[in-house]
Motif scaffolding. Sequence first.
Motif, PDB file in Angstrom:
ATOM      1  N   LEU A   3      37.213  -7.184  33.464  1.00  0.00           N
ATOM      2  CA  LEU A   3      36.665  -7.645  34.745  1.00  0.00           C
ATOM      3  C   LEU A   3      36.424  -9.146  34.717  1.00  0.00           C
ATOM      4  N   GLU A   4      35.813  -9.623  33.646  1.00  0.00           N
ATOM      5  CA  GLU A   4      35.528 -11.049  33.532  1.00  0.00           C
ATOM      6  C   GLU A   4      36.809 -11.874  33.566  1.00  0.00           C
ATOM      7  N   THR A   5      37.854 -11.379  32.919  1.00  0.00           N
ATOM      8  CA  THR A   5      39.149 -12.079  32.920  1.00  0.00           C
ATOM      9  C   THR A   5      39.730 -12.141  34.327  1.00  0.00           C
ATOM     10  N   LEU A   6      39.658 -11.037  35.051  1.00  0.00           N
ATOM     11  CA  LEU A   6      40.195 -10.999  36.409  1.00  0.00           C
ATOM     12  C   LEU A   6      39.386 -11.880  37.348  1.00  0.00           C
ATOM     13  N   ILE A   7      38.087 -11.903  37.173  1.00  0.00           N
ATOM     14  CA  ILE A   7      37.226 -12.744  38.009  1.00  0.00           C
ATOM     15  C   ILE A   7      37.573 -14.219  37.818  1.00  0.00           C
ATOM     16  N   ALA A   8      37.869 -14.601  36.584  1.00  0.00           N
ATOM     17  CA  ALA A   8      38.159 -16.004  36.268  1.00  0.00           C
ATOM     18  C   ALA A   8      39.563 -16.430  36.693  1.00  0.00           C
ATOM     19  N   ASP A   9      40.420 -15.490  37.017  1.00  0.00           N
ATOM     20  CA  ASP A   9      41.813 -15.769  37.364  1.00  0.00           C
ATOM     21  C   ASP A   9      41.926 -16.049  38.867  1.00  0.00           C
ATOM     22  N   ALA A  10      42.227 -17.286  39.218  1.00  0.00           N
ATOM     23  CA  ALA A  10      42.280 -17.685  40.626  1.00  0.00           C
ATOM     24  C   ALA A  10      43.376 -16.960  41.396  1.00  0.00           C
TER      25      ALA A  10
ATOM     26  N   THR B 176      25.248  -4.856  31.659  1.00  0.00           N
ATOM     27  CA  THR B 176      26.142  -6.006  31.819  1.00  0.00           C
ATOM     28  C   THR B 176      27.384  -5.633  32.611  1.00  0.00           C
ATOM     29  N   LEU B 177      27.951  -4.457  32.334  1.00  0.00           N
ATOM     30  CA  LEU B 177      29.116  -3.989  33.090  1.00  0.00           C
ATOM     31  C   LEU B 177      28.784  -3.854  34.568  1.00  0.00           C
ATOM     32  N   LEU B 178      27.705  -3.164  34.870  1.00  0.00           N
ATOM     33  CA  LEU B 178      27.335  -2.938  36.268  1.00  0.00           C
ATOM     34  C   LEU B 178      27.041  -4.251  36.976  1.00  0.00           C
ATOM     35  N   GLY B 179      26.345  -5.162  36.294  1.00  0.00           N
ATOM     36  CA  GLY B 179      26.050  -6.456  36.890  1.00  0.00           C
ATOM     37  C   GLY B 179      27.291  -7.285  37.125  1.00  0.00           C
ATOM     38  N   THR B 180      28.236  -7.229  36.192  1.00  0.00           N
ATOM     39  CA  THR B 180      29.496  -7.971  36.345  1.00  0.00           C
ATOM     40  C   THR B 180      30.280  -7.466  37.543  1.00  0.00           C
ATOM     41  N   LEU B 181      30.355  -6.157  37.688  1.00  0.00           N
ATOM     42  CA  LEU B 181      31.072  -5.572  38.824  1.00  0.00           C
ATOM     43  C   LEU B 181      30.349  -5.878  40.136  1.00  0.00           C
ATOM     44  N   ASP B 182      29.041  -5.743  40.126  1.00  0.00           N
ATOM     45  CA  ASP B 182      28.266  -5.948  41.347  1.00  0.00           C
ATOM     46  C   ASP B 182      28.318  -7.402  41.808  1.00  0.00           C
ATOM     47  N   ASN B 183      28.340  -8.336  40.878  1.00  0.00           N
ATOM     48  CA  ASN B 183      28.322  -9.752  41.219  1.00  0.00           C
ATOM     49  C   ASN B 183      29.712 -10.364  41.301  1.00  0.00           C
ATOM     50  N   CYS B 184      30.739  -9.551  41.188  1.00  0.00           N
ATOM     51  CA  CYS B 184      32.112 -10.056  41.276  1.00  0.00           C
ATOM     52  C   CYS B 184      32.315 -10.762  42.623  1.00  0.00           C
ATOM     53  N   PRO B 185      32.773 -12.012  42.624  1.00  0.00           N
ATOM     54  CA  PRO B 185      32.959 -12.721  43.896  1.00  0.00           C
ATOM     55  C   PRO B 185      34.179 -12.261  44.685  1.00  0.00           C
ATOM     56  N   LYS B 186      35.074 -11.539  44.040  1.00  0.00           N
ATOM     57  CA  LYS B 186      36.277 -11.053  44.715  1.00  0.00           C
ATOM     58  C   LYS B 186      36.008  -9.679  45.326  1.00  0.00           C
TER      59      LYS B 186
ATOM     60  N   ALA C 143      29.010   2.464  43.420  1.00  0.00           N
ATOM     61  CA  ALA C 143      27.919   1.857  44.188  1.00  0.00           C
ATOM     62  C   ALA C 143      27.910   0.349  44.060  1.00  0.00           C
ATOM     63  N   CYS C 144      28.534  -0.171  43.001  1.00  0.00           N
ATOM     64  CA  CYS C 144      28.634  -1.621  42.789  1.00  0.00           C
ATOM     65  C   CYS C 144      29.827  -2.233  43.505  1.00  0.00           C
ATOM     66  N   CYS C 145      30.752  -1.412  43.991  1.00  0.00           N
ATOM     67  CA  CYS C 145      31.948  -1.928  44.657  1.00  0.00           C
ATOM     68  C   CYS C 145      31.667  -2.205  46.130  1.00  0.00           C
ATOM     69  N   ASP C 146      32.406  -3.133  46.697  1.00  0.00           N
ATOM     70  CA  ASP C 146      32.235  -3.488  48.105  1.00  0.00           C
ATOM     71  C   ASP C 146      32.661  -2.353  49.032  1.00  0.00           C
ATOM     72  N   VAL C 147      33.739  -1.694  48.664  1.00  0.00           N
ATOM     73  CA  VAL C 147      34.274  -0.586  49.465  1.00  0.00           C
ATOM     74  C   VAL C 147      34.569   0.570  48.527  1.00  0.00           C
ATOM     75  N   ALA C 148      34.155   1.770  48.904  1.00  0.00           N
ATOM     76  CA  ALA C 148      34.457   2.963  48.114  1.00  0.00           C
ATOM     77  C   ALA C 148      35.170   3.969  48.999  1.00  0.00           C
ATOM     78  N   ILE C 149      36.366   4.372  48.563  1.00  0.00           N
ATOM     79  CA  ILE C 149      37.180   5.332  49.308  1.00  0.00           C
ATOM     80  C   ILE C 149      37.334   6.566  48.434  1.00  0.00           C
ATOM     81  N   GLY C 150      36.965   7.727  48.960  1.00  0.00           N
ATOM     82  CA  GLY C 150      36.969   8.939  48.158  1.00  0.00           C
ATOM     83  C   GLY C 150      37.848  10.034  48.730  1.00  0.00           C
ATOM     84  N   ALA C 151      38.447  10.807  47.830  1.00  0.00           N
ATOM     85  CA  ALA C 151      39.187  12.003  48.241  1.00  0.00           C
ATOM     86  C   ALA C 151      38.205  13.078  48.675  1.00  0.00           C
TER      87      ALA C 151
END
Length: 263
Positions: free
Chosen positions: A40-47, A90-100, A119-127
Motif C-alpha cells: 500500500l505504501e509503495t502504491l501511495i508513493a507512486d504518482a 498501522t495497516l488500517l491507518g495506512t489504508l484509511d489515510n490513503c490519499p488515492k 470500512a477504511c475504503c472510500d467505496v465498498a462494493i459487495g456481492a
Amino acid sequence: MLHPILHSVDDQGIATLRLNRAELHNALDDTMIVQLTSTLETLIADARIRAIVLAAEGISFCAGHDSAWMQRMAGFGQEEIKQHARLLATLLGTLDNCPKPTIARVQGSAFGIGAGLLACCDVAIGASEALFCFSDVKLGMIPASVAPYVMRAIGERATRRYFITAERFNAGKAKRLGLIHLVVEHEELDMAVAQMCRQVLLNGPQAMAEAKQLVRELGGRAITADAIETTIARIAQVHASTEGQEGVAAFIEQRAPSWIHRE
C-alpha cells in the motif's frame, strides 16, 4: 512459493491489490499484514497510481485473523500483543489515510479484520451473497483495532449491537448500515468495480485527495465558525492550485482536462 499479496497495475493507473490465501479464506497473519501495508505504501508513493482496488482470491474476501497466528499469540505477554496489534493498526491507518481513491471488491464473507478493511475504503462494493461478522467476543476478545473505522461507518448504536452479539449479517443489511455502498450479483461485481474506477478517473487526482482530507478534518466537528473558515481556506487553496486552474480552464474551453486518459 505462493505470494500472500498480489498486485497489478493497468495502463490507466488502476492498481489492484489481492489477498491471495484463498485456501484459508484470506485470513490475515502478521507477515501478510506487513506485506499488505508495505505494498500500500509503495502504491501511495507512486504518482502513476490513480486508484487502488482491494480485492481477494477465492470465495471469501477475508475471514479475519489467521488461526495459526492466533495460536502463536496465545503464549505472548502484553508487550508482544501490543506489538502485533500495532501492525494491524498501522495497516488500517495506512489504508484509511490513503490519499488515492480506494475501492473494496467484496466477493464473499468479510469477518473481523476483513470488515475493518472495507470500512477504511472510500467505496465498498459487495456481492449479494457476502456475509459480515465481528465474532471476537465468541473467543473472549474484542474487535478493538477495527472499532474506530466500523463505528464511523455504521454508527455507535449498530456497532454496539454487532460487536456484542457477534451476529452474521448479509450484504443487504451491510448496505443499510453503511458498511458497503453497493450490492450487486456476483457476476456483476467486476463490472461494478470497473464502472467505479472509470468514474474516479474522470476527476482531478489532487482534488480527490484534498476532498478526502477535508472530510477527515471536518468529521465529527460541529458546524462552527472555525469549521466554516476551514472550508473557505480549502476552496481558495484548491482553486489556486495547478490542477484547479487546469480544471476550470478545461471547463471554459469545453475540453477534457489533462488528467483524463486519452486513447
